[in-house]
Write a protein that holds these residues in place. Structure first.
Motif, PDB file in Angstrom:
ATOM      1  N   ASN A   2      -2.824   1.129 -36.056  1.00  0.00           N
ATOM      2  CA  ASN A   2      -2.090  -0.075 -35.676  1.00  0.00           C
ATOM      3  C   ASN A   2      -1.564  -0.784 -36.913  1.00  0.00           C
ATOM      4  O   ASN A   2      -2.213  -0.773 -37.964  1.00  0.00           O
ATOM      5  CB  ASN A   2      -2.978  -1.050 -34.912  1.00  0.00           C
ATOM      6  N   LEU A   3      -0.409  -1.395 -36.763  1.00  0.00           N
ATOM      7  CA  LEU A   3       0.148  -2.251 -37.801  1.00  0.00           C
ATOM      8  C   LEU A   3      -0.586  -3.581 -37.707  1.00  0.00           C
ATOM      9  O   LEU A   3      -0.520  -4.263 -36.681  1.00  0.00           O
ATOM     10  CB  LEU A   3       1.652  -2.433 -37.577  1.00  0.00           C
ATOM     11  N   VAL A   4      -1.302  -3.929 -38.758  1.00  0.00           N
ATOM     12  CA  VAL A   4      -2.100  -5.158 -38.751  1.00  0.00           C
ATOM     13  C   VAL A   4      -1.223  -6.369 -39.057  1.00  0.00           C
ATOM     14  O   VAL A   4      -1.253  -7.369 -38.354  1.00  0.00           O
ATOM     15  CB  VAL A   4      -3.258  -5.071 -39.774  1.00  0.00           C
ATOM     16  N   ARG A   5      -0.433  -6.251 -40.118  1.00  0.00           N
ATOM     17  CA  ARG A   5       0.471  -7.336 -40.488  1.00  0.00           C
ATOM     18  C   ARG A   5       1.547  -6.779 -41.407  1.00  0.00           C
ATOM     19  O   ARG A   5       1.423  -5.687 -41.940  1.00  0.00           O
ATOM     20  CB  ARG A   5      -0.254  -8.500 -41.132  1.00  0.00           C
ATOM     21  N   TRP A   6       2.600  -7.556 -41.560  1.00  0.00           N
ATOM     22  CA  TRP A   6       3.668  -7.186 -42.466  1.00  0.00           C
ATOM     23  C   TRP A   6       4.260  -8.451 -43.056  1.00  0.00           C
ATOM     24  O   TRP A   6       4.094  -9.548 -42.513  1.00  0.00           O
ATOM     25  CB  TRP A   6       4.740  -6.353 -41.754  1.00  0.00           C
ATOM     26  N   SER A   7       4.930  -8.299 -44.202  1.00  0.00           N
ATOM     27  CA  SER A   7       5.572  -9.440 -44.831  1.00  0.00           C
ATOM     28  C   SER A   7       6.779  -8.955 -45.623  1.00  0.00           C
ATOM     29  O   SER A   7       6.812  -7.820 -46.093  1.00  0.00           O
ATOM     30  CB  SER A   7       4.599 -10.185 -45.754  1.00  0.00           C
ATOM     31  N   TYR A   8       7.763  -9.840 -45.745  1.00  0.00           N
ATOM     32  CA  TYR A   8       8.928  -9.499 -46.554  1.00  0.00           C
ATOM     33  C   TYR A   8       8.516  -9.477 -48.016  1.00  0.00           C
ATOM     34  O   TYR A   8       7.737 -10.303 -48.468  1.00  0.00           O
ATOM     35  CB  TYR A   8      10.051 -10.520 -46.342  1.00  0.00           C
ATOM     36  N   SER A   9       9.056  -8.533 -48.752  1.00  0.00           N
ATOM     37  CA  SER A   9       8.717  -8.379 -50.153  1.00  0.00           C
ATOM     38  C   SER A   9       9.900  -8.764 -51.034  1.00  0.00           C
ATOM     39  O   SER A   9       9.852  -9.724 -51.764  1.00  0.00           O
ATOM     40  CB  SER A   9       8.302  -6.926 -50.414  1.00  0.00           C
ATOM     41  N   ARG A  10      10.959  -7.998 -50.942  1.00  0.00           N
ATOM     42  CA  ARG A  10      12.194  -8.238 -51.679  1.00  0.00           C
ATOM     43  C   ARG A  10      13.352  -8.025 -50.709  1.00  0.00           C
ATOM     44  O   ARG A  10      13.134  -7.733 -49.547  1.00  0.00           O
ATOM     45  CB  ARG A  10      12.335  -7.251 -52.832  1.00  0.00           C
ATOM     46  N   LEU A  11      14.547  -8.084 -51.235  1.00  0.00           N
ATOM     47  CA  LEU A  11      15.721  -7.848 -50.405  1.00  0.00           C
ATOM     48  C   LEU A  11      15.627  -6.473 -49.760  1.00  0.00           C
ATOM     49  O   LEU A  11      15.474  -5.461 -50.443  1.00  0.00           O
ATOM     50  CB  LEU A  11      16.988  -7.941 -51.264  1.00  0.00           C
ATOM     51  N   ASN A  12      15.660  -6.429 -48.444  1.00  0.00           N
ATOM     52  CA  ASN A  12      15.580  -5.198 -47.659  1.00  0.00           C
ATOM     53  C   ASN A  12      14.278  -4.409 -47.861  1.00  0.00           C
ATOM     54  O   ASN A  12      14.251  -3.205 -47.674  1.00  0.00           O
ATOM     55  CB  ASN A  12      16.784  -4.287 -47.928  1.00  0.00           C
ATOM     56  N   GLN A  13      13.211  -5.099 -48.258  1.00  0.00           N
ATOM     57  CA  GLN A  13      11.917  -4.440 -48.417  1.00  0.00           C
ATOM     58  C   GLN A  13      10.832  -5.221 -47.675  1.00  0.00           C
ATOM     59  O   GLN A  13      10.859  -6.444 -47.616  1.00  0.00           O
ATOM     60  CB  GLN A  13      11.526  -4.320 -49.888  1.00  0.00           C
ATOM     61  N   ILE A  14       9.881  -4.471 -47.134  1.00  0.00           N
ATOM     62  CA  ILE A  14       8.768  -5.053 -46.391  1.00  0.00           C
ATOM     63  C   ILE A  14       7.480  -4.376 -46.838  1.00  0.00           C
ATOM     64  O   ILE A  14       7.464  -3.178 -47.116  1.00  0.00           O
ATOM     65  CB  ILE A  14       8.967  -4.850 -44.873  1.00  0.00           C
ATOM     66  N   LYS A  15       6.414  -5.150 -46.898  1.00  0.00           N
ATOM     67  CA  LYS A  15       5.081  -4.602 -47.149  1.00  0.00           C
ATOM     68  C   LYS A  15       4.350  -4.547 -45.809  1.00  0.00           C
ATOM     69  O   LYS A  15       4.349  -5.512 -45.058  1.00  0.00           O
ATOM     70  CB  LYS A  15       4.285  -5.488 -48.100  1.00  0.00           C
ATOM     71  N   GLY A  16       3.754  -3.395 -45.520  1.00  0.00           N
ATOM     72  CA  GLY A  16       3.025  -3.224 -44.273  1.00  0.00           C
ATOM     73  C   GLY A  16       1.565  -2.903 -44.534  1.00  0.00           C
ATOM     74  O   GLY A  16       1.220  -2.280 -45.544  1.00  0.00           O
ATOM     75  N   TYR A  17       0.710  -3.327 -43.608  1.00  0.00           N
ATOM     76  CA  TYR A  17      -0.731  -3.115 -43.721  1.00  0.00           C
ATOM     77  C   TYR A  17      -1.219  -2.545 -42.388  1.00  0.00           C
ATOM     78  O   TYR A  17      -0.892  -3.073 -41.331  1.00  0.00           O
ATOM     79  CB  TYR A  17      -1.432  -4.435 -44.034  1.00  0.00           C
TER      80      TYR A  17
END
Length: 79
Positions: A2-17
């Motif tokens: 399961n995707l626990v959380r995500w956040s925007y990182s930079r332009l057009n980039q996301i960090k997923g956990y």
């Protein structure tokens, strides 16, 4: 998995956990209307990451963000 959380990182980039990889961070980049795995900051405390796991991570994030149709249109999805 399961995707626990995500956040925007930079332009057009996301960090997923993800729950099965709690100590690792997965970076996604956006291209052609969907996100793909760009980099994995893998922790040795987590199990190894294989190709099918990366594709599942991409699928989960794209569903979460509403890009599943664009993701399904990619050439690799139909192979």
């Amino acid at each position: 998995m399961n995707l626990v959380r995500w956040s925007y990182s930079r332009l057009n980039q996301i960090k997923g956990y993800f729950d099965e990889y709690p100590n690792s961070t997965v970076q996604f980049k956006r291209i052609k209307g969907y996100y793909f795995v760009y980099n994995v900051h893998w922790s040795t405390d987590d199990p190894p990451v294989d190709k099918s796991t990366l594709e599942k991570m991409e699928w989960l994030l794209n569903i979460e963000l509403g890009f599943e149709k664009e993701y399904q249109k990619r050439k690799k999805f139909h192979s």
